[in-house]
Design a protein around this motif. Structure first.
Motif, PDB file in Angstrom:
ATOM      1  N   ASP A 101      42.489  46.429  40.557  1.00 31.78           N
ATOM      2  CA  ASP A 101      43.337  45.177  41.360  1.00 31.78           C
ATOM      3  C   ASP A 101      42.618  44.701  42.555  1.00 31.78           C
ATOM      4  OD1 ASP A 101      43.797  47.362  43.022  1.00 31.78           O
ATOM      5  OD2 ASP A 101      46.190  46.739  43.351  1.00 31.78           O
ATOM      6  N   LYS A 102      41.352  45.384  42.797  1.00 27.70           N
ATOM      7  CA  LYS A 102      40.596  45.058  44.218  1.00 27.70           C
ATOM      8  C   LYS A 102      39.608  43.906  43.557  1.00 27.70           C
ATOM      9  CE  LYS A 102      40.731  49.532  46.406  1.00 27.70           C
ATOM     10  NZ  LYS A 102      42.029  48.975  47.231  1.00 27.70           N
ATOM     11  N   LYS A 103      39.493  43.081  44.568  1.00 24.94           N
ATOM     12  CA  LYS A 103      38.674  41.909  44.027  1.00 24.94           C
ATOM     13  C   LYS A 103      37.251  42.203  44.582  1.00 24.94           C
ATOM     14  CE  LYS A 103      42.502  38.502  45.142  1.00 24.94           C
ATOM     15  NZ  LYS A 103      42.853  37.393  46.058  1.00 24.94           N
ATOM     16  N   LEU A 104      36.367  41.611  43.926  1.00 23.38           N
ATOM     17  CA  LEU A 104      34.890  41.416  44.312  1.00 23.38           C
ATOM     18  C   LEU A 104      34.468  40.216  44.952  1.00 23.38           C
ATOM     19  CD1 LEU A 104      32.131  42.695  44.127  1.00 23.38           C
ATOM     20  CD2 LEU A 104      31.811  41.606  42.070  1.00 23.38           C
ATOM     21  N   VAL A 105      33.977  40.482  46.317  1.00 22.58           N
ATOM     22  CA  VAL A 105      33.599  39.361  47.077  1.00 22.58           C
ATOM     23  C   VAL A 105      32.215  39.499  47.514  1.00 22.58           C
ATOM     24  CG1 VAL A 105      33.924  38.501  49.678  1.00 22.58           C
ATOM     25  CG2 VAL A 105      35.958  39.505  48.393  1.00 22.58           C
ATOM     26  N   ILE A 106      31.602  38.417  47.244  1.00 26.03           N
ATOM     27  CA  ILE A 106      30.048  38.188  47.270  1.00 26.03           C
ATOM     28  C   ILE A 106      29.715  37.186  48.077  1.00 26.03           C
ATOM     29  CG2 ILE A 106      27.841  37.403  45.928  1.00 26.03           C
ATOM     30  CD1 ILE A 106      29.389  38.533  43.287  1.00 26.03           C
ATOM     31  N   LEU A 149      24.454  33.702  38.846  1.00 29.02           N
ATOM     32  CA  LEU A 149      25.507  34.701  39.206  1.00 29.02           C
ATOM     33  C   LEU A 149      26.815  34.101  38.969  1.00 29.02           C
ATOM     34  CD1 LEU A 149      24.103  36.200  42.455  1.00 29.02           C
ATOM     35  CD2 LEU A 149      23.986  37.171  40.165  1.00 29.02           C
ATOM     36  N   MET A 150      27.281  32.891  39.195  1.00 30.77           N
ATOM     37  CA  MET A 150      28.594  32.324  38.904  1.00 30.77           C
ATOM     38  C   MET A 150      28.764  32.312  37.387  1.00 30.77           C
ATOM     39  SD  MET A 150      28.888  29.707  42.063  1.00 30.77           S
ATOM     40  CE  MET A 150      30.833  29.277  42.059  1.00 30.77           C
ATOM     41  N   ASN A 208      33.957  32.763  35.674  1.00 32.99           N
ATOM     42  CA  ASN A 208      35.323  32.402  36.397  1.00 32.99           C
ATOM     43  C   ASN A 208      36.123  33.349  36.296  1.00 32.99           C
ATOM     44  OD1 ASN A 208      34.676  29.573  36.673  1.00 32.99           O
ATOM     45  ND2 ASN A 208      34.959  29.252  34.450  1.00 32.99           N
ATOM     46  N   HIS A 209      35.780  34.635  36.574  1.00 36.84           N
ATOM     47  CA  HIS A 209      36.856  35.828  36.518  1.00 36.84           C
ATOM     48  C   HIS A 209      37.540  35.641  37.982  1.00 36.84           C
ATOM     49  CE1 HIS A 209      38.009  39.688  37.402  1.00 36.84           C
ATOM     50  NE2 HIS A 209      37.365  40.386  36.247  1.00 36.84           N
ATOM     51  N   LYS A 210      38.797  35.787  37.712  1.00 34.79           N
ATOM     52  CA  LYS A 210      39.932  35.451  38.772  1.00 34.79           C
ATOM     53  C   LYS A 210      39.778  36.284  40.263  1.00 34.79           C
ATOM     54  CE  LYS A 210      43.420  38.293  37.214  1.00 34.79           C
ATOM     55  NZ  LYS A 210      44.868  38.604  36.586  1.00 34.79           N
ATOM     56  N   ASN A 211      39.149  37.409  40.122  1.00 38.45           N
ATOM     57  CA  ASN A 211      38.980  38.240  40.996  1.00 38.45           C
ATOM     58  C   ASN A 211      37.611  38.435  41.731  1.00 38.45           C
ATOM     59  OD1 ASN A 211      41.783  38.972  41.195  1.00 38.45           O
ATOM     60  ND2 ASN A 211      41.494  40.763  40.102  1.00 38.45           N
ATOM     61  N   ILE A 212      36.870  37.437  41.083  1.00 36.93           N
ATOM     62  CA  ILE A 212      35.356  37.682  41.795  1.00 36.93           C
ATOM     63  C   ILE A 212      35.235  36.145  42.534  1.00 36.93           C
ATOM     64  CG2 ILE A 212      33.008  37.448  41.299  1.00 36.93           C
ATOM     65  CD1 ILE A 212      33.211  39.002  38.849  1.00 36.93           C
ATOM     66  N   ILE A 213      35.027  36.459  43.734  1.00 36.33           N
ATOM     67  CA  ILE A 213      35.059  35.522  45.071  1.00 36.33           C
ATOM     68  C   ILE A 213      33.667  35.296  45.726  1.00 36.33           C
ATOM     69  CG2 ILE A 213      35.939  34.643  47.329  1.00 36.33           C
ATOM     70  CD1 ILE A 213      38.567  36.500  46.491  1.00 36.33           C
ATOM     71  N   PHE A 214      33.003  34.152  45.474  1.00 35.77           N
ATOM     72  CA  PHE A 214      31.973  33.704  46.038  1.00 35.77           C
ATOM     73  C   PHE A 214      32.141  32.919  47.305  1.00 35.77           C
ATOM     74  CE2 PHE A 214      30.664  34.436  41.809  1.00 35.77           C
ATOM     75  CZ  PHE A 214      29.388  34.842  41.893  1.00 35.77           C
ATOM     76  N   THR A 215      31.800  33.505  48.599  1.00 36.18           N
ATOM     77  CA  THR A 215      32.339  32.954  49.910  1.00 36.18           C
ATOM     78  C   THR A 215      31.208  32.102  50.365  1.00 36.18           C
ATOM     79  OG1 THR A 215      31.307  34.355  51.257  1.00 36.18           O
ATOM     80  CG2 THR A 215      33.581  34.998  50.290  1.00 36.18           C
TER      81      THR A 215
END
Length: 353
Positions: free
Chosen positions: A209-214, A224-225, A230-237
């Motif tokens: 349940d942990k997100k992946l922050v890139i 990479l995106m 569009n994985h709901k828990n992969i975040i590109f900041t």
């Protein structure tokens, strides 16, 4: 990028030590109206846009500016093997000025470069390592390489880190819903040799349940995106600095450094300074920093990274991990300190003068 971060910290520390420092800046990086930053005097020059010409054209204009405006300096300090290809200009037209070259990484291993660019970078390496009055390398691995290949004594002065107190989740909670310990963090330029694609592939195959922050930007971001799909828990900041960056480091469950090649990663040093558990690829530059105090996976092997992520997440409170974190933190604050690095650099300047 790492080189810019290095120059930023070094230049400011040199000013604090009482030296006059000028830095050439690019129009597309820094506001050209800005003439000074924390005591460092800025000279803004244009560059030719594009990955192949941006840095080298800016260096060329900087050399012309220094030569034909007869600017006064005791030392010119070149950073990286691309810019060092133009050291000959200073040696030819301003032979009395001493030149220092810092070798940060073997950039020609970066897959973004074509054959001609890689050839040019290898030429830049040779010019820097043979024509500079003194050569500095940022890792012990590079020191061994340069001394063996170019048969000259060089100086090892690593990258550094500024230790900061951890911050609670404020901005990152509001922007991305991130709580303490709720995500996995990877941070750096989004280019091919940083290995982020292996991390994304590994993450998509684990049950967490942990997100992946890139965090970061670069010319590989779009691909990479697409891989993240569009994985709901992969975040590109995007690229982050200041409080947001500090919050990201302060609250992650683990920091992952999946690079295929590095000089000496400042992001890795920063992660260690925040007392984070760390997972790294098994390249020499990463292991030089962490030694046995990190979880290590086989370079370019997403399946092995998947295995190591699962092992960590399944035993996140393992006392051995906490012990490794403390040992690595103590090493970082004692061996990678910007104050000491600046003093060592000044000693090199004095030596060549």
């Amino acid at each position: 990028g790492g080189v810019e971060t290095h120059v930023n910290n070094l230049a400011v520390k040199l000013v604090e030590l009482g030296h006059e420092v000028f830095a050439y800046t690019r129009h597309n990086y820094t506001d050209k109206k800005l003439k000074e930053y924390m005591g460092v005097k800025l000279i803004s020059l244009p560059s030719i846009p594009g990955k192949n010409f941006d840095a080298i054209s800016h260096t060329f204009f900087a050399c012309l500016d220094f030569i034909f405006k007869s600017r006064k300096a005791d030392i010119i300090h070149f950073h990286s093997i691309g810019p060092s290809s133009l050291i000959w200009m200073i040696k030819l037209f301003r032979p009395r000025v001493k030149v220092i070259f810092t070798f940060h990484s073997q950039c020609y291993f970066n897959t973004k470069w074509g054959k001609f660019a890689k050839l040019y970078l290898t030429i830049g390496e040779r010019i820097g390592c043979t024509m500079a009055d003194e050569v500095i390398v940022i890792s012990k691995n590079l020191k061994k390489y340069v001394e063996e290949k170019y048969n000259r004594d060089i100086v090892y002065i690593p990258n550094g880190v500024n230790t900061l107190d951890p911050l609670p989740t404020e901005i990152i909670k509001e922007k991305w819903g991130l709580e303490k310990g709720s995500y996995i963090l990877s941070l750096g330029r989004l280019v091919r040799n940083k290995g982020i694609e292996y991390l994304i592939e590994a993450y998509k195959n684990i049950d967490t349940d942990k997100k992946l922050v890139i965090a970061g930007d670069g010319n590989f971001k779009d691909e990479l995106m697409k891989l993240a799909d569009n994985h709901k828990n992969i975040i590109f900041t995007g690229n982050q600095t200041g409080q947001v960056l500090e919050e990201l480091y302060s609250n992650t469950a683990v920091f992952v450094q999946p690079s295929e090649a590095e000089g000496l990663s400042i992001a890795l040093l920063e992660a260690a300074s925040y007392k984070l558990p760390i997972i790294i690829s098994d390249i020499p530059a990463n292991k030089e920093v962490t030694e046995d105090n990190a979880i290590i996976f086989e370079n370019k092997n997403s399946k092995d990274l998947e295995l190591k992520l699962n092992e960590f997440l399944g035993d996140i409170n393992n006392p051995a991990i906490d012990k490794n974190v403390k040992v690595l933190y103590n090493k970082i604050i004692s061996q990678y300190n910007w104050n000491d690095i600046a003093i060592q650099t000044v000693n090199i300047y004095k030596k060549v003068l």
